[in-house]
Design a protein around this motif. Sequence first.
Motif, PDB file in Angstrom:
ATOM      1  N   ARG A 115      -1.725 -35.639   7.395  1.00 22.61           N
ATOM      2  CA  ARG A 115      -1.535 -34.939   8.713  1.00 22.61           C
ATOM      3  C   ARG A 115      -0.303 -34.343   9.089  1.00 22.61           C
ATOM      4  O   ARG A 115       0.716 -34.848   9.997  1.00 22.61           O
ATOM      5  N   PRO A 116       0.054 -33.313   8.368  1.00 23.94           N
ATOM      6  CA  PRO A 116       1.294 -32.621   8.534  1.00 23.94           C
ATOM      7  C   PRO A 116       1.431 -31.835   9.897  1.00 23.94           C
ATOM      8  O   PRO A 116       0.625 -31.571  10.635  1.00 23.94           O
ATOM      9  N   GLN A 117       2.647 -32.172  10.423  1.00 22.86           N
ATOM     10  CA  GLN A 117       3.258 -31.622  11.756  1.00 22.86           C
ATOM     11  C   GLN A 117       4.548 -30.950  11.609  1.00 22.86           C
ATOM     12  O   GLN A 117       5.373 -31.109  10.774  1.00 22.86           O
ATOM     13  N   ARG A 118       4.662 -29.766  12.572  1.00 23.14           N
ATOM     14  CA  ARG A 118       5.922 -28.924  12.390  1.00 23.14           C
ATOM     15  C   ARG A 118       7.065 -29.968  13.047  1.00 23.14           C
ATOM     16  O   ARG A 118       6.843 -30.598  13.895  1.00 23.14           O
ATOM     17  N   PRO A 119       8.368 -29.416  12.551  1.00 21.39           N
ATOM     18  CA  PRO A 119       9.390 -30.169  13.027  1.00 21.39           C
ATOM     19  C   PRO A 119       9.445 -29.827  14.470  1.00 21.39           C
ATOM     20  O   PRO A 119       9.241 -28.693  14.811  1.00 21.39           O
ATOM     21  N   THR A 120      10.273 -30.820  15.286  1.00 16.93           N
ATOM     22  CA  THR A 120      10.657 -30.515  16.477  1.00 16.93           C
ATOM     23  C   THR A 120      12.141 -30.210  16.769  1.00 16.93           C
ATOM     24  O   THR A 120      13.017 -30.767  16.028  1.00 16.93           O
ATOM     25  N   PHE A 121      12.895 -29.387  17.543  1.00 19.30           N
ATOM     26  CA  PHE A 121      13.997 -29.022  17.693  1.00 19.30           C
ATOM     27  C   PHE A 121      14.218 -29.151  19.263  1.00 19.30           C
ATOM     28  O   PHE A 121      13.658 -28.943  20.263  1.00 19.30           O
ATOM     29  N   THR A 122      15.554 -29.647  19.493  1.00 12.12           N
ATOM     30  CA  THR A 122      15.838 -30.058  21.112  1.00 12.12           C
ATOM     31  C   THR A 122      17.212 -29.850  21.325  1.00 12.12           C
ATOM     32  O   THR A 122      18.270 -30.154  20.316  1.00 12.12           O
ATOM     33  N   SER A 174      19.399 -31.195  17.731  1.00 13.78           N
ATOM     34  CA  SER A 174      18.887 -32.299  17.062  1.00 13.78           C
ATOM     35  C   SER A 174      17.279 -31.777  16.564  1.00 13.78           C
ATOM     36  O   SER A 174      16.579 -31.494  17.424  1.00 13.78           O
ATOM     37  N   THR A 175      17.174 -31.957  15.211  1.00 12.04           N
ATOM     38  CA  THR A 175      15.734 -31.867  14.743  1.00 12.04           C
ATOM     39  C   THR A 175      15.062 -33.176  14.397  1.00 12.04           C
ATOM     40  O   THR A 175      15.755 -34.021  13.841  1.00 12.04           O
ATOM     41  N   LYS A 176      13.841 -33.315  14.459  1.00 11.95           N
ATOM     42  CA  LYS A 176      13.088 -34.504  14.408  1.00 11.95           C
ATOM     43  C   LYS A 176      11.933 -34.184  13.402  1.00 11.95           C
ATOM     44  O   LYS A 176      11.178 -33.165  13.513  1.00 11.95           O
ATOM     45  N   ASN A 177      11.737 -35.021  12.383  1.00 13.85           N
ATOM     46  CA  ASN A 177      10.543 -34.925  11.171  1.00 13.85           C
ATOM     47  C   ASN A 177       9.571 -35.781  11.868  1.00 13.85           C
ATOM     48  O   ASN A 177       9.917 -37.151  11.926  1.00 13.85           O
ATOM     49  N   PRO A 178       8.484 -35.477  12.509  1.00 13.93           N
ATOM     50  CA  PRO A 178       7.435 -36.298  13.087  1.00 13.93           C
ATOM     51  C   PRO A 178       6.370 -36.749  11.933  1.00 13.93           C
ATOM     52  O   PRO A 178       5.599 -37.747  12.219  1.00 13.93           O
ATOM     53  N   ASN A 179       6.637 -36.577  10.789  1.00  9.44           N
ATOM     54  CA  ASN A 179       5.683 -36.986   9.560  1.00  9.44           C
ATOM     55  C   ASN A 179       6.014 -38.422   8.995  1.00  9.44           C
ATOM     56  O   ASN A 179       7.505 -38.416   9.006  1.00  9.44           O
ATOM     57  N   LYS A 180       5.249 -38.818   8.537  1.00 10.28           N
ATOM     58  CA  LYS A 180       5.703 -40.089   7.921  1.00 10.28           C
ATOM     59  C   LYS A 180       5.699 -40.061   6.428  1.00 10.28           C
ATOM     60  O   LYS A 180       6.179 -41.253   5.795  1.00 10.28           O
ATOM     61  N   LYS A 181       5.006 -39.261   5.815  1.00 11.21           N
ATOM     62  CA  LYS A 181       5.031 -39.151   4.359  1.00 11.21           C
ATOM     63  C   LYS A 181       5.495 -37.834   3.869  1.00 11.21           C
ATOM     64  O   LYS A 181       5.288 -37.377   2.678  1.00 11.21           O
ATOM     65  N   LEU A 182       6.068 -36.843   4.696  1.00 14.32           N
ATOM     66  CA  LEU A 182       6.453 -35.528   4.198  1.00 14.32           C
ATOM     67  C   LEU A 182       8.058 -35.650   4.517  1.00 14.32           C
ATOM     68  O   LEU A 182       8.590 -35.821   5.334  1.00 14.32           O
ATOM     69  N   GLY A 211      14.153 -36.427   6.179  1.00 12.05           N
ATOM     70  CA  GLY A 211      13.165 -37.261   5.822  1.00 12.05           C
ATOM     71  C   GLY A 211      12.184 -37.568   6.697  1.00 12.05           C
ATOM     72  O   GLY A 211      12.080 -37.192   7.789  1.00 12.05           O
ATOM     73  N   PRO A 212      11.194 -38.279   6.285  1.00 12.94           N
ATOM     74  CA  PRO A 212      10.195 -39.083   7.193  1.00 12.94           C
ATOM     75  C   PRO A 212      10.690 -39.685   8.388  1.00 12.94           C
ATOM     76  O   PRO A 212      11.499 -40.638   8.368  1.00 12.94           O
ATOM     77  N   SER A 213      10.235 -39.386   9.750  1.00 14.64           N
ATOM     78  CA  SER A 213      10.550 -39.862  10.882  1.00 14.64           C
ATOM     79  C   SER A 213      12.032 -40.094  10.942  1.00 14.64           C
ATOM     80  O   SER A 213      12.607 -40.839  11.577  1.00 14.64           O
ATOM     81  N   ASN A 214      12.851 -38.783  10.678  1.00 10.58           N
ATOM     82  CA  ASN A 214      14.120 -38.785  10.547  1.00 10.58           C
ATOM     83  C   ASN A 214      14.520 -37.924  11.739  1.00 10.58           C
ATOM     84  O   ASN A 214      13.945 -36.938  11.842  1.00 10.58           O
ATOM     85  N   ILE A 215      15.915 -38.199  12.295  1.00 11.91           N
ATOM     86  CA  ILE A 215      16.406 -37.347  13.333  1.00 11.91           C
ATOM     87  C   ILE A 215      17.922 -36.732  12.786  1.00 11.91           C
ATOM     88  O   ILE A 215      18.715 -37.482  12.442  1.00 11.91           O
ATOM     89  N   THR A 216      17.923 -35.338  12.650  1.00  9.02           N
ATOM     90  CA  THR A 216      19.200 -34.770  12.134  1.00  9.02           C
ATOM     91  C   THR A 216      19.800 -33.987  13.323  1.00  9.02           C
ATOM     92  O   THR A 216      19.390 -33.027  13.885  1.00  9.02           O
ATOM     93  N   PHE A 217      21.390 -34.210  13.532  1.00 10.31           N
ATOM     94  CA  PHE A 217      22.300 -33.337  14.597  1.00 10.31           C
ATOM     95  C   PHE A 217      22.552 -32.234  13.702  1.00 10.31           C
ATOM     96  O   PHE A 217      23.128 -32.316  12.810  1.00 10.31           O
ATOM     97  N   ILE A 218      22.510 -31.251  14.513  1.00  9.51           N
ATOM     98  CA  ILE A 218      23.143 -29.826  13.918  1.00  9.51           C
ATOM     99  C   ILE A 218      24.257 -29.462  15.069  1.00  9.51           C
ATOM    100  O   ILE A 218      23.987 -29.230  16.376  1.00  9.51           O
ATOM    101  N   ARG A 219      25.334 -29.260  14.487  1.00  8.70           N
ATOM    102  CA  ARG A 219      26.552 -28.815  15.448  1.00  8.70           C
ATOM    103  C   ARG A 219      27.157 -27.449  14.693  1.00  8.70           C
ATOM    104  O   ARG A 219      27.274 -27.426  13.393  1.00  8.70           O
ATOM    105  N   ALA A 227      15.834 -26.674  28.910  1.00 11.63           N
ATOM    106  CA  ALA A 227      15.764 -25.703  27.325  1.00 11.63           C
ATOM    107  C   ALA A 227      14.303 -26.347  26.762  1.00 11.63           C
ATOM    108  O   ALA A 227      14.077 -27.496  26.450  1.00 11.63           O
ATOM    109  N   LYS A 228      13.555 -25.417  26.073  1.00 18.13           N
ATOM    110  CA  LYS A 228      12.450 -25.825  25.126  1.00 18.13           C
ATOM    111  C   LYS A 228      12.418 -24.824  24.072  1.00 18.13           C
ATOM    112  O   LYS A 228      12.779 -23.554  24.119  1.00 18.13           O
ATOM    113  N   CYS A 229      12.145 -25.528  22.858  1.00 21.23           N
ATOM    114  CA  CYS A 229      12.325 -24.727  21.324  1.00 21.23           C
ATOM    115  C   CYS A 229      10.916 -24.861  20.833  1.00 21.23           C
ATOM    116  O   CYS A 229      10.036 -25.533  21.023  1.00 21.23           O
TER     117      CYS A 229
END
Length: 272
Positions: free
Chosen positions: A97-104, A134-142, A171-179, A257-259
């Motif tokens: 069930r792949p999903q695209r990453p989200t950015f905020t 911030s970017t979030k990976n909504p997938n549990k196995k990707l 990583g899966p279900s991970n949130i990464t901050f970009i500065r 803001a919407k990405c």
Amino acid sequence: MTDRVHSSAKPNGAAPAARTATNGATNPPPFPATKSQLYNPTRPPYRPQPNYRRRSQRRRVSCGRCFCLCFFWSLILLTALLLVAAISGAAVYVLYRPQRPTFTVSALRIGRFNLSTSSDDITHLTTLLNLTLSTKNPNKKLTFLYDPLTITTISNQVLIGNGSFPSFTSGPSNITFIRSSLSSVSQVLDAESVKSLRSDLKKTSSGLPLKIVMDTMVVVKMEGLKSKKVGIRVSCEGIHGQPPKGKSPSVASTSNAKCKVDLRIQIWKWSF
């Protein structure tokens, strides 16, 4: 007186038959010579020529048949490959069930924004902005493997600043901050760009409309498998800011803001 017997006269115009007596037998008249019995020493003997026309027709038929067979089998092979790819894609989608990453956009601070016009009527732009996303990976196995990001800030098609961010792994279900820090030093602007920026700066309620664009390449990792690199473009709109007053930076409004994440597929020299 002796009687004489006279032979009857032949009809007029009739020639006497030629007879040759040999041992009491009569030979028939000779027949004319056939073509095979004629011989001309100055003319070579007749030889039948091969039929090249029939051979060429056979070659054309065989070549056309080979072409049809090759086309037929190639079409079958292509259809089979497409079918296998479709089945594999459906299986991967059902399992993962792949999903695209989200950015905020978390925050955007404008530390410097100067429009200066020289004596020769040339306008320069110098800017400095500090961006936090911030970017979030909504997938549990990707797992997403990102190449370095190229970040650009635009206001009404006018370049405000450029920046970058190093490669990272989400990583899966991970949130990464970009500065990242975005800047522009003495950028020369044309008359239309200067007019557009000055018009937006006079709007004290909203200020400058800012747009953030990020380009990068991503590899998707599924357990022990890895996909090829796929280009993505992240576009964030709905940001407004004002130049800083004094030495303290101004904080841009990012509440609206919407990405949006789009795939960037490159074929030869064109990107879609």
